[in-house]
Enzyme design. Structure first.
Site, PDB file in Angstrom:
ATOM      1  N   ASP A 231       0.841  -1.210   0.000  1.00 42.26           N
ATOM      2  CA  ASP A 231       0.000   0.000   0.000  1.00 42.26           C
ATOM      3  C   ASP A 231       0.870   1.250   0.000  1.00 42.26           C
ATOM      4  O   ASP A 231       0.650   2.179  -0.784  1.00 42.26           O
ATOM      5  CB  ASP A 231      -0.875   0.056   1.263  1.00 42.26           C
ATOM      6  CG  ASP A 231      -1.876  -1.081   1.376  1.00 42.26           C
ATOM      7  OD1 ASP A 231      -3.062  -0.858   1.117  1.00 42.26           O
ATOM      8  OD2 ASP A 231      -1.468  -2.216   1.719  1.00 42.26           O
TER       9      ASP A 231
ATOM     10  N   THR B  95      -6.839  -4.781   0.107  1.00 39.35           N
ATOM     11  CA  THR B  95      -5.659  -5.046   0.942  1.00 39.35           C
ATOM     12  C   THR B  95      -5.844  -6.327   1.765  1.00 39.35           C
ATOM     13  O   THR B  95      -4.905  -7.116   1.908  1.00 39.35           O
ATOM     14  CB  THR B  95      -5.379  -3.855   1.881  1.00 39.35           C
ATOM     15  OG1 THR B  95      -5.182  -2.690   1.077  1.00 39.35           O
ATOM     16  CG2 THR B  95      -4.145  -4.080   2.730  1.00 39.35           C
TER      17      THR B  95
ATOM     18  N   ASP C 275      -6.440   5.115  -5.095  1.00 40.55           N
ATOM     19  CA  ASP C 275      -6.434   3.922  -4.246  1.00 40.55           C
ATOM     20  C   ASP C 275      -5.216   3.100  -4.647  1.00 40.55           C
ATOM     21  O   ASP C 275      -5.211   2.448  -5.693  1.00 40.55           O
ATOM     22  CB  ASP C 275      -7.719   3.105  -4.402  1.00 40.55           C
ATOM     23  CG  ASP C 275      -7.807   2.028  -3.322  1.00 40.55           C
ATOM     24  OD1 ASP C 275      -6.743   1.673  -2.766  1.00 40.55           O
ATOM     25  OD2 ASP C 275      -8.912   1.558  -3.038  1.00 40.55           O
TER      26      ASP C 275
HETATM   27  N1  LIG Z   1     -17.176  -0.627   6.153  1.00 45.35           N
HETATM   28  C1  LIG Z   1     -16.056  -0.208   5.587  1.00 45.35           C
HETATM   29  N2  LIG Z   1     -15.281   0.713   6.178  1.00 45.35           N
HETATM   30  C2  LIG Z   1     -14.130   1.127   5.601  1.00 45.35           C
HETATM   31  N3  LIG Z   1     -13.672   0.674   4.420  1.00 45.35           N
HETATM   32  C3  LIG Z   1     -14.433  -0.232   3.774  1.00 45.35           C
HETATM   33  C4  LIG Z   1     -15.645  -0.717   4.329  1.00 45.35           C
HETATM   34  N4  LIG Z   1     -16.177  -1.582   3.467  1.00 45.35           N
HETATM   35  C5  LIG Z   1     -15.321  -1.672   2.448  1.00 45.35           C
HETATM   36  N5  LIG Z   1     -14.259  -0.851   2.631  1.00 45.35           N
HETATM   37  C6  LIG Z   1     -13.093  -0.714   1.751  1.00 45.35           C
HETATM   38  O1  LIG Z   1     -13.548  -0.762   0.413  1.00 45.35           O
HETATM   39  C7  LIG Z   1     -12.689  -1.564  -0.378  1.00 45.35           C
HETATM   40  C8  LIG Z   1     -13.500  -2.695  -0.968  1.00 45.35           C
HETATM   41  O2  LIG Z   1     -14.003  -3.456   0.065  1.00 45.35           O
HETATM   42  P1  LIG Z   1     -14.439  -4.973  -0.125  1.00 45.35           P
HETATM   43  O3  LIG Z   1     -13.241  -5.693  -0.658  1.00 45.35           O
HETATM   44  O4  LIG Z   1     -14.815  -5.441   1.234  1.00 45.35           O
HETATM   45  O5  LIG Z   1     -15.558  -4.928  -1.075  1.00 45.35           O
HETATM   46  C9  LIG Z   1     -11.576  -2.018   0.534  1.00 45.35           C
HETATM   47  O6  LIG Z   1     -10.563  -1.047   0.358  1.00 45.35           O
HETATM   48  P2  LIG Z   1      -8.984  -1.264   0.570  1.00 45.35           P
HETATM   49  O7  LIG Z   1      -8.651  -2.669   0.323  1.00 45.35           O
HETATM   50  O8  LIG Z   1      -8.431  -0.316  -0.415  1.00 45.35           O
HETATM   51  O9  LIG Z   1      -8.758  -0.839   1.966  1.00 45.35           O
HETATM   52  C10 LIG Z   1     -12.175  -1.913   1.905  1.00 45.35           C
HETATM   53  O10 LIG Z   1     -11.250  -1.660   2.912  1.00 45.35           O
HETATM   54 MG   LIG Z   2      -9.527   0.589  -1.586  1.00 45.97          MG
END
Ligand SMILES: Nc1ncnc2c1ncn2[C@@H]1O[C@H](COP(=O)(O)O)[C@@H](OP(=O)(O)O)[C@H]1O
Ligand SMILES: [Mg+2]
Length: 358
Positions: free
Chosen positions: A110, A178, A173
């Protein structure tokens, strides 16, 4: 006798004056020429010692150039993401918790990707607001230069278009999914750049570092990807989060029935790609993407721009457009579709606002 014995004839006086004027003219014209030359030379370098970063006039940015740099940034960030994963030294740590209590992870992938992407974009467009998922360490600056070349496919499809620099917000992003990256589920990982103009998402870039696959699109411009030829509107396959699901499965079944296929997957970028015609072997297909918990704008802006450019939609669960300025959070969940009646989908969602967020 004249004082000191010098006699000035009128002719001598005239010659003396002419000589004096000649000397003055010589000195002064050299000075002026020097000033002029300095002015001419210094004008193009007004922004600093480097070559001008963009061909647009001061205060304006060319969206085609921004698209080219955004693609490059996503690719260069992706190289870092891949290198760290393949080197297997992620230095994984927790940077906090989501509202729902899930651990938010941070890795060297990241941070190194963020550094590359941020400084590349900042160097090319110093006057533009850039919002990035990760903190940029000012003590750890890197010069990442852009050679100003526009890739041929972009040149072919996109015309230059200038907008005021202050109307632009860029969202980075550096590593989407991650959580899945730490689990070595590489297919879900993307790097993304989004350009919003007056809060509207207009340029989206989604890059898969492990398969070197990049999607880009510009609203009212063009793209290197298209929608699929058909979607199942009656019993859509719903793609949802696997690590921040909240009550999304319940909501999807409530809306579309128990037979509805639900595909849990990582990454907001990956889930938008699942709605498109993506020739990628590690990519699942779906008809609708739904997310019910809080999410950040860098996670969704690029996908929103790509969908909008192709005639699709990404809105909150209440059907509102998401504005990509100001705060970095999106409170209203999201539903994304393309070549479907998006409004009808929203109307089907039963009181989601009240029931699904937690
Ligand atoms: N409730 C939440 N609060 C904060 N970030 C969220 C979240 N739900 C999803 N995200 C972020 O949105 C992205 C896609 O989520 P997901 O894979 O669960 O669909 C991921 O980003 P990052 O991996 O860039 O941190 C995740 O961390
Ligand atoms: Mg993200």
């Amino acid at each position: 006798m004249a004082p000191m014995g010098i006699r000035l004839s009128p002719l001598g006086m005239a010659v003396f004056c002419l000589l004096g004027l000649g000397v003055l003219y010589h000195l002064y014209s050299g000075f002026l020429a020097g000033r002029f030359a300095f002015f001419m030379l210094s004008e193009p370098a007004a922004g600093g010692p480097e070559a001008p970063r963009s061909s647009a006039p001061a205060g304006a940015v060319d969206l085609r150039e921004l698209l080219a740099v955004s693609v490059l940034a996503a690719v260069r960030g992706g190289e870092e993401v891949k290198r760290v994963r393949e080197g297997n030294v992620l230095n994984e740590k927790a940077k906090g918790k989501t509202r729902e209590g899930a651990e938010e992870k941070l890795t060297s992938g990241d941070l190194l990707s963020n550094r590359k992407m941020f400084y590349l974009l900042k160097g090319a467009f110093p006057g533009v607001q850039i919002n990035s998922e990760e903190h940029v360490d000012a003590a750890d600056q890197e010069t990442v230069s852009w050679d100003r070349s526009i890739p041929e496919d972009i040149k072919k499809k996109i015309q230059p278009k200038e907008v005021p620099a202050e109307s632009v917000t860029v969202w980075i992003d550096p590593l989407d999914a991650t959580q899945e990256y730490t689990e070595d589920l590489r297919q879900y990982v993307t790097t993304m750049v989004c350009v919003a103009v007056n809060g509207k998402p207009v340029i989206g870039v989604i890059h898969k570092p492990f398969s070197a696959y990049t999607v880009w699109a510009m609203v009212d411009g063009g793209s290197n990807v298209k929608a699929r030829s058909s979607y199942n509107e009656k019993t859509p396959r719903i793609i949802v989060s696997r690590s921040h699901a909240g009550k999304v499965e319940q909501v999807a079944r409530q809306t579309f029935g128990n037979k509805t296929v639900i595909i849990p997957a990582g990454g907001a970028g990956y889930k938008v790609l699942a709605l498109l015609d993506v020739a990628e072997k590690n990519q699942e297909e779906a008809d609708v993407y739904i997310h019910v918990t809080y999410i950040k704008k860098w996670d969704i802006c690029a996908g929103n721009a790509v969908l909008r450019a192709l005639g699709g939609h990404m809105t909150t669960l209440a059907g509102e457009e998401i504005s990509y300025t100001g705060s970095d959070g999106n409170e209203g969940g999201l539903i994304a579709s393309i070549n479907m009646n998006h409004k009808a989908l929203i109307e089907k969602l039963p009181n989601l606002e009240k029931t699904s967020r937690k």
